[in-house]
Design a protein around this motif. Structure first.
Motif, mmCIF file in Angstrom:
data_model
loop_
_atom_site.group_PDB
_atom_site.id
_atom_site.type_symbol
_atom_site.label_atom_id
_atom_site.label_comp_id
_atom_site.label_asym_id
_atom_site.label_seq_id
_atom_site.Cartn_x
_atom_site.Cartn_y
_atom_site.Cartn_z
ATOM 1 N N ASN A 74 0.848 -1.182 0.000
ATOM 2 C CA ASN A 74 0.000 0.000 0.000
ATOM 3 C C ASN A 74 0.885 1.234 0.000
ATOM 4 O O ASN A 74 1.464 1.605 1.023
ATOM 5 C CB ASN A 74 -0.920 -0.011 1.219
ATOM 6 C CG ASN A 74 -1.781 1.244 1.309
ATOM 7 O OD1 ASN A 74 -1.889 2.007 0.344
ATOM 8 N ND2 ASN A 74 -2.394 1.457 2.467
ATOM 9 N N ASN A 78 0.031 4.220 -0.177
ATOM 10 C CA ASN A 78 -0.559 5.326 0.578
ATOM 11 C C ASN A 78 -0.417 5.137 2.083
ATOM 12 O O ASN A 78 -0.882 5.963 2.860
ATOM 13 C CB ASN A 78 -2.024 5.513 0.200
ATOM 14 C CG ASN A 78 -2.190 6.161 -1.158
ATOM 15 O OD1 ASN A 78 -1.449 7.071 -1.507
ATOM 16 N ND2 ASN A 78 -3.138 5.685 -1.939
ATOM 17 N N ALA A 79 0.212 4.029 2.485
ATOM 18 C CA ALA A 79 0.482 3.822 3.909
ATOM 19 C C ALA A 79 1.507 4.838 4.385
ATOM 20 O O ALA A 79 2.180 5.507 3.586
ATOM 21 C CB ALA A 79 0.988 2.402 4.144
ATOM 22 N N ARG A 90 3.727 2.790 -9.827
ATOM 23 C CA ARG A 90 2.955 3.989 -9.534
ATOM 24 C C ARG A 90 3.500 5.193 -10.310
ATOM 25 O O ARG A 90 2.724 6.007 -10.835
ATOM 26 C CB ARG A 90 2.981 4.268 -8.027
ATOM 27 C CG ARG A 90 2.124 5.440 -7.598
ATOM 28 C CD ARG A 90 0.674 5.205 -7.936
ATOM 29 N NE ARG A 90 -0.175 6.327 -7.577
ATOM 30 C CZ ARG A 90 -1.254 6.686 -8.243
ATOM 31 N NH1 ARG A 90 -1.631 6.001 -9.323
ATOM 32 N NH2 ARG A 90 -1.969 7.712 -7.845
#
Length: 464
Positions: free
Chosen positions: A3, A5-6, A32
């Motif tokens: 993840n 976005n962690a 990404r």
């Protein structure tokens, strides 16, 4: 699946505990970047994917060397990172050789285990709060790609907001760690002057307007990166120690709003920032409407004198290069010509004003613990504009007058933390500056961490 976005803290804990491989993190990061960067242009001079993966595999085969072990990071394109060209967004350096050594801050991040994978975009020479330059073009705001992301750490802020990076460095003379954070829904800290050592140039006493610092998606990660960047260095002995103690009581926050009407603000900005102030009040802090007790025009006159004088010292050698002046943009030429024409007594007068404001700020900090202001006076503007010529019907007389709200902290080296304040009616973010006395950086971060967990808008991410 990783993840992206962690929090950086959680990602790094996974690497330390063996649950996450640095190579897997690097592969996900490049996936990404390949998906998001073409639309926003935040990262430049990016390593070849296979070369980056090889560095990550090497990190997996060694014991952790520091708190950032295995984390991909990109360095703002004003700082030297060994193996990368430092273009500063200027055609003068677009074809330069790669740097052979790291700047102090970059070396500290590498020594802590970070893997440098590229550079983050910046305005030409870092001048102005709109990240665009003739070498790489504009960085676009992920909340609305037709709008600017601010600057000069605009590439860093957008890389964070879009999940391409978990931590980023930046620099701040005139809001460059705060304005892009406010316009992208991220966090940026301009540290106390002297906390993060700068490069040991010829003079270290007079130029004290700019500093390097951290950016992140939450205050805890900001504190992590600040702990790596900050600290003494004998090559740059101006040092401000940071108080590690957090607030032991609710704080008094002095709300300066629009500096008693002196700073023109576009519609909705004070409303959004007032909501953030209300959220701080709900956490138990006392909000105090406060008069600054100092004329904004005096601050501005002092600022543009000292800034032009300082910027001119760095640009003058470039002007002396063959066709050097022809490669300087109009912002650079404006600063250069003003600085070169300055008399010593003009500089002295500006520094006296700075000293008077420093004394007045100290008196304000006897009444309150923190000062609060918006991070910007306007919403993100069209990416094809050079800068706003008018705010709320008031003409802007320089290329950077619209950023005047960041000057009170910059002029006297105070720590200033940009936190997300919320969103306007058009869906674009705005930020709030929290400003403390020198050395109070970690106190600001601990206060902001409680705020971060209490309000819902701090976790929102753009759909890019």
């Amino acid at each position: 699946m990783i993840n992206l976005n962690a929090t950086a803290t959680d990602i790094l804990r996974g690497i330390r505990e063996g649950r996450t491989k640095a190579a897997d993190l690097m592969a996900a990061t490049f996936d990404r970047i390949e998906a998001a960067n073409p639309g926003v242009n935040a990262l430049v001079s990016v390593l070849d994917r296979e070369d980056a993966l090889e560095l990550a595999h090497q990190a997996d085969q060694t014991e952790p060397v520091g708190p950032l072990h295995g984390l991909p990071i990109a360095v703002k394109d004003l700082a030297n990172a060994a193996g990368f060209v430092t273009t500063m967004g200027s055609p003068l350096f677009a074809s330069a050789k790669a740097a052979k050594t790291d700047d102090i801050m970059v070396a500290r991040m590498r020594d802590a285990g970070a893997i440098v994978i590229g550079k983050t975009n910046t305005p030409e020479f870092g001048l102005g709060s709109h990240t665009t330059n003739p070498v790489f073009g504009p960085t676009r705001n992920p909340w609305d790609v037709s709008s600017t992301a601010g600057g000069s750490s605009g590439g860093a802020a957008v890389a964070l907001a879009t999940g391409m990076l978990a931590l980023a460095d930046g620099s701040d003379m005139m809001g460059s760690l705060r304005n892009p954070a406010g316009w992208t829904g991220t966090y940026g800290l301009r540290p106390s002057f002297g906390a993060v050592p700068s490069e040991p140039h010829a003079d270290s006493f007079l130029p004290q307007l700019s500093t390097n610092g951290p950016m992140a998606r939450n205050p805890k990660d900001l504190a992590l990166l600040l702990s790596v960047q900050a600290g003494r260095d004998p090559r740059q002995p101006h040092h401000t120690p940071l108080d590690q103690a957090g607030p032991s009581r609710p704080l008094r926050i002095g709300w300066l709003a629009d500096w008693e009407g002196a700073f023109p603000m576009e519609s909705g900005i004070l409303d959004v920032c007032s909501d953030a102030i209300v959220a701080l009040d709900a956490l138990g802090h006392e909000i105090v409407p406060l008069s600054p007790g100092f004329a904004a025009d005096a601050l501005w006159d002092s600022w543009i004198t000292l800034r032009s004088w300082q910027v001119a010292t760095s640009l003058a050698p470039l002007e002396a290069l063959p066709n050097g002046r022809a490669h300087l943009n109009r912002q650079a030429i404006w600063e250069l010509d003003r600085g070169k024409a300055m008399l010593a007594l003009e500089v002295h007068k500006a520094s006296v004003t700075r000293s008077q404001w420093f004394a007045q700020a100290a008196r304000l900090f006897e009444q309150v613990d923190v000062l609060a202001l918006p991070t910007a006076q306007c919403w993100p503007f069209d990416v094809d504009m050079d800068w706003p010529k008018e705010i709320a019907g008031q003409s802007m007389d320089t290329y950077h007058r619209w950023m005047e709200v960041v000057v009170p902290a910059s002029l006297i080296g105070l720590p200033a933390l940009a936190v997300p304040a919320g969103f306007g009616s058009h869906g674009l973010p705005m930020g709030l500056q929290l400003i403390g006395p020198r050395g109070s950086d970690f106190r600001l971060l601990q206060m902001a961490e409680a705020y971060h967990t209490a309000v819902d808008w701090t976790s929102k991410r753009p759909d890019v």
